[in-house]
Design a protein around this motif. Sequence first.
Motif, mmCIF file in Angstrom:
data_model
loop_
_atom_site.group_PDB
_atom_site.id
_atom_site.type_symbol
_atom_site.label_atom_id
_atom_site.label_comp_id
_atom_site.label_asym_id
_atom_site.label_seq_id
_atom_site.Cartn_x
_atom_site.Cartn_y
_atom_site.Cartn_z
ATOM 1 N N HIS A 98 0.894 -1.074 -0.019
ATOM 2 C CA HIS A 98 0.011 -0.096 -0.093
ATOM 3 C C HIS A 98 0.903 1.487 0.017
ATOM 4 O O HIS A 98 1.789 1.305 0.563
ATOM 5 C CB HIS A 98 -0.881 0.024 1.212
ATOM 6 C CG HIS A 98 -1.913 1.242 1.419
ATOM 7 N ND1 HIS A 98 -1.522 2.298 2.366
ATOM 8 C CD2 HIS A 98 -2.739 1.660 0.455
ATOM 9 C CE1 HIS A 98 -2.591 3.115 2.212
ATOM 10 N NE2 HIS A 98 -3.285 2.922 1.044
ATOM 11 N N PRO A 128 0.018 5.298 0.175
ATOM 12 C CA PRO A 128 -1.041 6.310 0.708
ATOM 13 C C PRO A 128 -0.721 7.742 -0.371
ATOM 14 O O PRO A 128 -1.565 8.428 -0.516
ATOM 15 C CB PRO A 128 -0.586 6.981 1.966
ATOM 16 C CG PRO A 128 0.886 6.618 2.452
ATOM 17 C CD PRO A 128 0.849 5.081 1.528
ATOM 18 N N SER A 133 -4.101 2.877 -4.674
ATOM 19 C CA SER A 133 -3.199 1.623 -4.076
ATOM 20 C C SER A 133 -4.241 0.964 -3.090
ATOM 21 O O SER A 133 -4.975 1.506 -2.325
ATOM 22 C CB SER A 133 -2.168 2.132 -3.245
ATOM 23 O OG SER A 133 -1.235 1.117 -2.552
ATOM 24 N N ASP A 152 -4.878 -0.956 0.079
ATOM 25 C CA ASP A 152 -4.610 -0.971 1.395
ATOM 26 C C ASP A 152 -4.806 -2.519 2.114
ATOM 27 O O ASP A 152 -5.738 -2.658 2.681
ATOM 28 C CB ASP A 152 -5.560 -0.118 2.162
ATOM 29 C CG ASP A 152 -4.841 0.223 3.526
ATOM 30 O OD1 ASP A 152 -3.742 -0.462 3.890
ATOM 31 O OD2 ASP A 152 -5.181 0.826 4.488
#
Length: 508
Positions: free
Chosen positions: A238, A240, A245, A247
């Motif tokens: 992942h 941020p 993306s 998680d």
Amino acid sequence: MTNTTTDLTRATAAQLADLLAAGQVSSVEVTQAHLDRTTAVDEQVHAYLHVAGQSALAEAAEIDRRRAAGEPLHRLAGVPIAVKDVMTTVGMPTTCGSKMLEGWIPPYDATVVAQIKAAGLPILGKVNMDEFAMGSSTEHSAYGPTRNPWDLERIPGGSGGGSSAVVASFQAPLATGTDTGGSIRQPAAVTGSVGTKPTYGGVSRYGLVALASSLDQAGPCARTVLDTALLHEVMGGHDPRDSTSIDAPVPAVVEAAQRADIKGMKIGIVKELTGEGYQAGVSARFEESLQLLVDAGAEIVEVSCPNFRYALAAYYLILPSEASSNLAKFDAMRYGLRVPPTGIDHPSAEQVMAASRDAGFGDEVKRRIILGTYALSSGYYDAYYGTAQKVRRLIANDFDRAFETADVLVSPTAPTTAFRLGEQLDDPMAMYLNDVATIPANLAGVPGMSLPSGLADEDGLPTGLQILAPAMQDQSLYSVGAALEAALTDRWGGPLLDRAPDLTAKGA
């Protein structure tokens, strides 16, 4: 294994990692061996756009120091890697194969590059690609084509032909790639290497120069399924900084590649991705591979994905539309090429922009920008781009239904072996058809892998088998891929690439 240059460049990444961990070889030795190999053969192959020998050796020396000091290191620490020139890199040019970005040195690393550096893999350099990842042959690079190590008069696939060629010619054990419509898998197929497109969002896109944001996906390129899994694990996770993306933890791809147990698995043959239009040798190797999967304990079932027949048309509306938007930032105002228009003493910003884009973009990029701009224009958006997005949903639905019947799907990766340089350069439709089997996975966001399935009878060139899995079940690719690889390697008596021509014997 003796530590000669030939042995070190022929070793897999996993083998090199074991030698490094055991202290039988240093990262400096391994890195230097690959740089020497590049000196010997890349004049013929032209896989690299930039060789970073000095910095790679410095990175290798630092890993050797840390290992000697007893610091904990990643399994792949000290194993060198090549990076596709679409990923931003501090201290190295990022050109995307285009004159538009010639000489541009980014101020930041792509997340994938940062993760590679954090794991301790020395970066050997940046490898060639079709301009802004538009193409299936690496002939659209502004810096000249890369050549297939199996036959230097053939293409190495695209857009990631540099990535596939650099591992197939033993100039690097690992390389990064990106896959928007097959640009990892199709090059792997035609060079006898392995490449994986992870689930969309499974690898960060931050720092990848965007082509089509809803389709682009970075992934690993290597010579074996295990090596590909090891690099996948480094690249994934992942981020941020990437809004798309996922998680979630990286799927257990390395464990799957080492287990390779497919007993009881249902493997679906996609009816629409076989038969007419596929080279006889490609189909023959595919059928033989299916039998090996049955022998390993899998069950073969046929599935139908009727909307796949519209995938190519939908893709070539969605991709150009997104490319038209993404490439608008190359406007000669902020960075990149700036060309003053001829015959105008005091040009406007628009005139400078037009002259710069005309000089900086190649024909294929211009073709797709024009097509995408038209598809997004007032009065045509719903008819073209909107309709293509509806077809995309139907293709995703086909995958959902198919995966209710089968654990994974398989097909030939590409309909033919590598074609000759120049053979399709003036025929865009023929070029686009090379991705007919790989495009559906990008439209639906599911993961896919290509691995070698043998040599075609007609021309003795590599063929590839594609494996597709449900989203976030990337580990299934590696289980099936490793099982098939083991069976094929046993049949061949060694890796397929052992049969490739010796480039150093050609007077390099």
